[in-house]
Design a protein around this motif. Structure first.
Motif, short mmCIF file in Angstrom:
data_model
loop_
_atom_site.label_atom_id
_atom_site.label_comp_id
_atom_site.label_asym_id
_atom_site.label_seq_id
_atom_site.Cartn_x
_atom_site.Cartn_y
_atom_site.Cartn_z
N ILE A 289 0.86 -1.18 0.00
CA ILE A 289 0.00 0.00 0.00
C ILE A 289 0.89 1.23 0.00
O ILE A 289 1.80 1.34 0.83
N LEU A 290 0.67 2.15 -0.93
CA LEU A 290 1.33 3.44 -0.92
C LEU A 290 0.34 4.49 -0.48
O LEU A 290 -0.85 4.40 -0.79
N PHE A 291 0.81 5.52 0.25
CA PHE A 291 -0.09 6.58 0.69
C PHE A 291 0.70 7.84 1.00
O PHE A 291 1.94 7.82 1.05
N ASN A 292 -0.01 8.95 1.18
CA ASN A 292 0.61 10.23 1.53
C ASN A 292 0.70 10.37 3.05
O ASN A 292 -0.21 9.96 3.76
N ARG A 293 1.75 11.05 3.52
CA ARG A 293 1.83 11.43 4.93
C ARG A 293 2.41 12.84 5.04
O ARG A 293 3.50 13.11 4.52
N GLY A 294 1.68 13.72 5.71
CA GLY A 294 2.19 15.04 6.01
C GLY A 294 3.28 14.94 7.06
O GLY A 294 3.13 14.24 8.06
N MET A 295 4.36 15.67 6.84
CA MET A 295 5.50 15.59 7.76
C MET A 295 5.58 16.78 8.70
O MET A 295 6.45 16.86 9.55
N ASP A 296 4.65 17.75 8.54
CA ASP A 296 4.57 18.88 9.46
C ASP A 296 3.11 19.27 9.61
O ASP A 296 2.24 18.76 8.91
N ASP A 297 2.82 20.14 10.53
CA ASP A 297 1.43 20.49 10.84
C ASP A 297 0.74 21.25 9.72
O ASP A 297 -0.48 21.24 9.62
N ASN A 298 1.50 21.90 8.85
CA ASN A 298 0.92 22.69 7.77
C ASN A 298 0.92 21.97 6.43
O ASN A 298 0.46 22.51 5.43
N ASN A 299 1.45 20.74 6.40
CA ASN A 299 1.53 19.96 5.17
C ASN A 299 2.31 20.68 4.07
O ASN A 299 1.99 20.55 2.89
N TYR A 305 4.60 7.23 1.59
CA TYR A 305 4.96 6.10 2.45
C TYR A 305 4.40 4.81 1.85
O TYR A 305 3.52 4.84 0.99
N TRP A 306 4.95 3.67 2.31
CA TRP A 306 4.36 2.39 1.90
C TRP A 306 4.51 1.37 3.00
O TRP A 306 5.31 1.51 3.92
N ILE A 307 3.68 0.33 2.91
CA ILE A 307 3.61 -0.72 3.92
C ILE A 307 3.15 -2.01 3.25
O ILE A 307 2.49 -1.98 2.20
N ASN A 308 3.51 -3.14 3.83
CA ASN A 308 3.08 -4.44 3.30
C ASN A 308 1.55 -4.53 3.33
O ASN A 308 0.92 -4.25 4.35
#
Length: 318
Positions: A289-299, A305-308
């Motif tokens: 699975i691939l997806f987006n992740r904000g790395m700060d509070d304001n994006n 990111y990805w995961i099994n």
């Protein structure tokens, strides 16, 4: 001048359009609305511009990346997932093409970057202004782009075409399709709503008008970016609900034996964080699975990111 969006003309002069967006964003919405609106505005203004997006060749499966385990990690750190704005990573069926969206710092210019694997080596082969978030039909013959699409022609793609009129009044960010040609789509939460996820089936060769899912999926705020499994056994999307981990979490609903949809299940701390987690896409081989992740509070800094994908089975009700 008019601002064209998916073959529709928004009757705003540029200054009025931007003022309208700012007012609505302050009143009703959050980051994803701003991203959609600004990408809409810039895609046409920058249609013929050149960029300096360049990448070294990469070798091996999955863009040469080491596959993740059961805890989400950045995809292609330092190459694709780096400081700045990198979102919407998706492999095309066949696993020989990879696309993601990024932008140069100034001006904000959402651009889709496409890679193609030839032999064992991945190289960038295309870039174009984003007009809707990229998703693929399970057979790989169609690239969906919000309210539009491109069909595969040989080794390339057709010009962008528009979906029929029943979709044109919905401000679609993402549309995905099952192997039965069922469409699942979102709408931007602007100006009056918080985002609704809909579906449209192909019945006896005719496309039905989009219909909203029930409360199992459309509960809480900012439900968006749905992904329907090719066999229609589950839907993954993101939204804000009570009991979540942060800004927006990824949820999954499984198809029940009677054809209904089960209650939303938060995908848990191995997937979600206290930041913005969104836009999940299962690779066509079903493994990740691939997806987006904000790395700060304001994006201002977003990574892929990805995961099994085995995490899906751990969540499936027994």
């Amino acid at each position: 001048m008019g601002i064209i969006a998916d073959d529709h003309i928004f009757q705003f002069k540029e200054d009025s359009f931007i003022k309208f967006l700012i007012i609505r964003i302050m009143k009703r919405t959050k980051y994803l609305v701003l991203v959609w609106a600004l990408s809409l505005h810039t895609a046409f203004a920058q249609e013929n511009s050149e960029s300096d997006f360049s990448f070294p060749p990469l070798e091996g499966p999955y863009m040469g990346q080491k596959p993740p385990g059961m805890v989400a990690v950045p995809f292609a750190p330092g190459l694709i997932s780096k400081e700045g704005w990198e979102v919407e990573g998706v492999f095309a069926p066949g696993m020989k093409e990879f696309y993601f969206t990024t932008s140069q710092d100034e001006p904000f210019r959402p651009t889709v970057i496409g890679f193609r694997q030839q032999g064992n080596v991945w190289r960038k082969y295309t870039e174009f202004p984003r007009r809707g978030e990229i998703a693929f039909s399970p057979d790989g013959t169609r690239m969906h782009m919000g309210r539009g699409y491109k069909d595969r022609i040989g080794n390339g793609w057709s010009e962008r075409k528009s979906l029929d009129s029943s979709f044109q009044e919905i401000l679609i960010m993402r549309l995905t399709a099952s192997s039965k040609a069922t469409y699942v789509l979102d709408e931007i939460g602007m100006p009056d709503g918080d985002g609704v996820i809909r579906y449209s089936r192909l019945i006896d060769g005719k496309r039905e008008a989009p219909r909203a899912f029930g409360k199992e999926i459309n509960t809480g705020r900012m439900n968006a970016h749905p992904f329907i499994a090719p066999d229609e056994s589950y839907i993954i999307w993101d939204g804000e609900r009570k009991g979540g981990y942060g800004d927006s979490d990824l949820y999954i609903s499984f198809r029940q034996a009677d054809g209904s949809w089960g209650e939303a299940i938060n995908m848990g701390e191995k997937v979600n964080s206290d930041k913005w987690d969104a836009y999940a896409s299962v690779t066509p081989d079903g493994k990740f699975i691939l997806f987006n992740r904000g790395m700060d509070d304001n994006n201002n800094n977003i990574d892929i990111y990805w995961i099994n994908a085995q995490i899906i089975e751990t969540l499936r009700p027994k």
